[in-house]
Design a protein around this motif. Structure first.
Motif, PDB file in Angstrom:
ATOM      1  N   ILE A   5     -29.775   2.313  -3.706  1.00  0.00           N
ATOM      2  CA  ILE A   5     -28.963   1.181  -4.075  1.00  0.00           C
ATOM      3  C   ILE A   5     -29.503   0.390  -5.275  1.00  0.00           C
ATOM      4  O   ILE A   5     -30.639   0.075  -5.254  1.00  0.00           O
ATOM      5  CB  ILE A   5     -28.792   0.273  -2.801  1.00  0.00           C
ATOM      6  N   ALA A   6     -28.582   0.285  -6.294  1.00  0.00           N
ATOM      7  CA  ALA A   6     -28.864  -0.511  -7.349  1.00  0.00           C
ATOM      8  C   ALA A   6     -28.132  -1.989  -7.226  1.00  0.00           C
ATOM      9  O   ALA A   6     -27.059  -2.020  -7.007  1.00  0.00           O
ATOM     10  CB  ALA A   6     -28.517  -0.068  -8.574  1.00  0.00           C
ATOM     11  N   MET A   7     -28.901  -2.924  -7.143  1.00  0.00           N
ATOM     12  CA  MET A   7     -28.703  -4.328  -7.076  1.00  0.00           C
ATOM     13  C   MET A   7     -28.811  -4.790  -8.672  1.00  0.00           C
ATOM     14  O   MET A   7     -29.733  -4.776  -9.361  1.00  0.00           O
ATOM     15  CB  MET A   7     -29.539  -5.402  -6.404  1.00  0.00           C
ATOM     16  N   VAL A   8     -27.574  -5.562  -9.152  1.00  0.00           N
ATOM     17  CA  VAL A   8     -27.491  -5.918 -10.341  1.00  0.00           C
ATOM     18  C   VAL A   8     -27.311  -7.585 -10.251  1.00  0.00           C
ATOM     19  O   VAL A   8     -26.339  -8.197  -9.990  1.00  0.00           O
ATOM     20  CB  VAL A   8     -26.657  -5.557 -11.436  1.00  0.00           C
ATOM     21  N   SER A   9     -28.312  -8.434 -10.692  1.00  0.00           N
ATOM     22  CA  SER A   9     -28.400  -9.998 -10.662  1.00  0.00           C
ATOM     23  C   SER A   9     -28.981 -10.465 -12.019  1.00  0.00           C
ATOM     24  O   SER A   9     -30.025 -10.651 -11.952  1.00  0.00           O
ATOM     25  CB  SER A   9     -29.261 -10.262  -9.367  1.00  0.00           C
ATOM     26  N   GLU A  10     -28.048 -10.770 -13.032  1.00  0.00           N
ATOM     27  CA  GLU A  10     -28.421 -10.568 -14.336  1.00  0.00           C
ATOM     28  C   GLU A  10     -29.471 -12.116 -14.496  1.00  0.00           C
ATOM     29  O   GLU A  10     -30.408 -12.031 -15.147  1.00  0.00           O
ATOM     30  CB  GLU A  10     -27.491 -10.520 -15.438  1.00  0.00           C
ATOM     31  N   HIS A  11     -28.939 -13.085 -13.974  1.00  0.00           N
ATOM     32  CA  HIS A  11     -29.770 -14.283 -13.895  1.00  0.00           C
ATOM     33  C   HIS A  11     -30.558 -14.935 -12.960  1.00  0.00           C
ATOM     34  O   HIS A  11     -31.224 -15.872 -13.183  1.00  0.00           O
ATOM     35  CB  HIS A  11     -28.772 -15.441 -14.552  1.00  0.00           C
ATOM     36  N   ALA A  12     -30.270 -14.376 -11.822  1.00  0.00           N
ATOM     37  CA  ALA A  12     -30.986 -14.849 -10.741  1.00  0.00           C
ATOM     38  C   ALA A  12     -32.030 -13.775  -9.902  1.00  0.00           C
ATOM     39  O   ALA A  12     -31.361 -13.047  -9.236  1.00  0.00           O
ATOM     40  CB  ALA A  12     -29.857 -15.111  -9.713  1.00  0.00           C
TER      41      ALA A  12
END
Length: 405
Positions: free
Chosen positions: A3-10
């Motif tokens: 699983i890839a989680m993308v959370s650009e600013h957090a």
């Protein structure tokens, strides 16, 4: 699954320290950890904002955080990050091409969605998306005060139509997405969660209660839309109560904060300055004791995409009086776990609080029911399991169709 989680600013790394962590940071950290505990391999991608940070850092067993080089390696307001999302997405695609693509990618917040679609145009991967907040709602309530980049609402609509599934956090969000033209078939509701071991009715309380005085508590960022003003106005008609305000800058910097100064001026005009205490930023480890020290937790924002504080209060066995908006419509059950009032209505808030404070048994009954409901609905194990089912629907759609046939 990978699983890839993308959370650009957090970044989920901020959740470890507490004071810098907002709801999205905590959500991504806790969800990733719970999915890893269930046997999945999770990689969280967040923007590099510190030149000294390693590229890859373990968060906990089964979870790795990757700092993506996209834009300046310094902290920037999230509203300034849009131009760097194509570079973020291209870097993701390169990483997946060299290390192997994930089975599913889950993007968090609209800008993460932009980067994710940039990446999956090059390396096809099923995409789940969680907005955490919608620009259309922010614009409606903040008007000229909305600092979102131009095009946010249109980009969010496009995201909702292009991703494989939207993981909405509450039913009110589903209604808003429907109005925007996002098909219901794309949307699954999975709420945010709360740590039931950290937030519990058992344990110490903050030891600074004033004898004979009821304690009301608000928690959150000190911005006007959070509705602390409404709580201060209600306090003027509740002579036996004090109001603690947790959040904002550190205690040492409170005097320089414009929202603190505005609220203090209001409290002085209303004659309640001696009963309003600004605590500043409170470390997350100290939050359960603070909540347990309150008779009632007050959450009266103008709008709220979900709202973690009502869940944390419920897990600590404390009733919530909140605005009938957003996620609170799901998390607070009127006359069962707390009360809901119209936003920006100090008279309604006063009446609700006065009735509760005058009836301690009712307060305790609401608190006990709130804890039970939190355990059965909002533990991170349950949230992770529901999120996993949403992933399975887009990773193995044929398998699921056969299982339900």
């Amino acid at each position: 699954m990978r699983i890839a989680m993308v959370s650009e600013h957090a970044s989920p790394m901020a959740a470890l320290g507490g004071v810098d962590a907002g709801g999205q940071n905590v959500h991504v950290a806790a969800l990733s950890a719970e999915l890893a505990a269930a046997g999945h391999e999770v990689t969280v991608y967040t923007r590099r904002d510190d030149p000294t940070a390693p590229e890859r850092v373990p968060l906990c067993p089964g979870v790795e955080v990757v700092h993506v080089p996209a834009g300046p390696t310094r902290s920037l307001p999230k509203d300034e990050l849009v131009p760097f999302m194509p570079a973020f997405g291209r870097w993701l695609a390169q990483d997946w091409s060299s290390r192997g693509a994930p089975d599913v990618v889950h993007s968090h917040f609209w800008m993460s969605g932009l980067a994710t679609l940039e990446a999956t145009a090059r390396v096809p991967v099923p995409v789940a998306h969680t907005y955490h907040a919608l620009g259309s709602v922010k614009r409606r309530h903040q008007g000229a005060g909305d600092t979102s980049p131009p095009g946010r609402v249109l980009a969010e609509v496009d995201l909702g139509r292009r991703v494989d599934t939207v993981v909405a956090t509450c039913t009110d969000e589903v209604s808003e997405l429907r109005r925007l033209g996002v098909p219901d078939r794309h949307v699954r509701v999975v709420p945010c969660g709360v740590d039931m071991q950290q937030f519990t009715p058992l344990g110490p309380e903050r030891p600074d209660r004033v004898p004979g005085r009821h304690r009301l508590l608000t928690i959150g960022r000190l911005v006007e839309r959070k509705g602390v003003e409404t709580a201060v106005e209600a306090l003027a008609e509740l002579p036996t109560a004090e109001l603690l305000v947790a959040g904002g800058p550190t205690a040492e910097a409170l005097d320089d904060d414009p929202e603190v100064r505005r609220l203090r001026d209001l409290a002085t005009r209303l004659g309640v300055a001696d009963r309003v205490r600004f605590l500043g930023a409170v470390d997350r480890a100290e939050m359960p004791a603070l909540i347990r020290s309150a008779d009632v937790v007050v959450a009266t924002p103008w709008y709220e995409p979900f709202g973690i504080v009502p869940l944390e209060a419920a897990a600590c066995g404390r009733p919530v009086v909140g605005s009938a908006v957003g996620g609170l419509l799901d998390t607070v059950r009127p006359e069962v776990t707390g009360l809901l009032v119209p936003p920006r209505d100090p008279a309604a808030l006063t009446a609700a609080l006065a009735g509760l404070l005058a009836d301690p048994e009712r307060c305790h009954r609401f608190g006990r029911a709130a804890r039970r409901r939190a355990v059965t609905r909002y533990g991170w194990d349950r949230v992770a399991a529901a999120t996993e089912r949403a992933y399975e629907e887009i990773v193995h759609p044929v398998r699921l169709e056969e299982a339900t046939a």
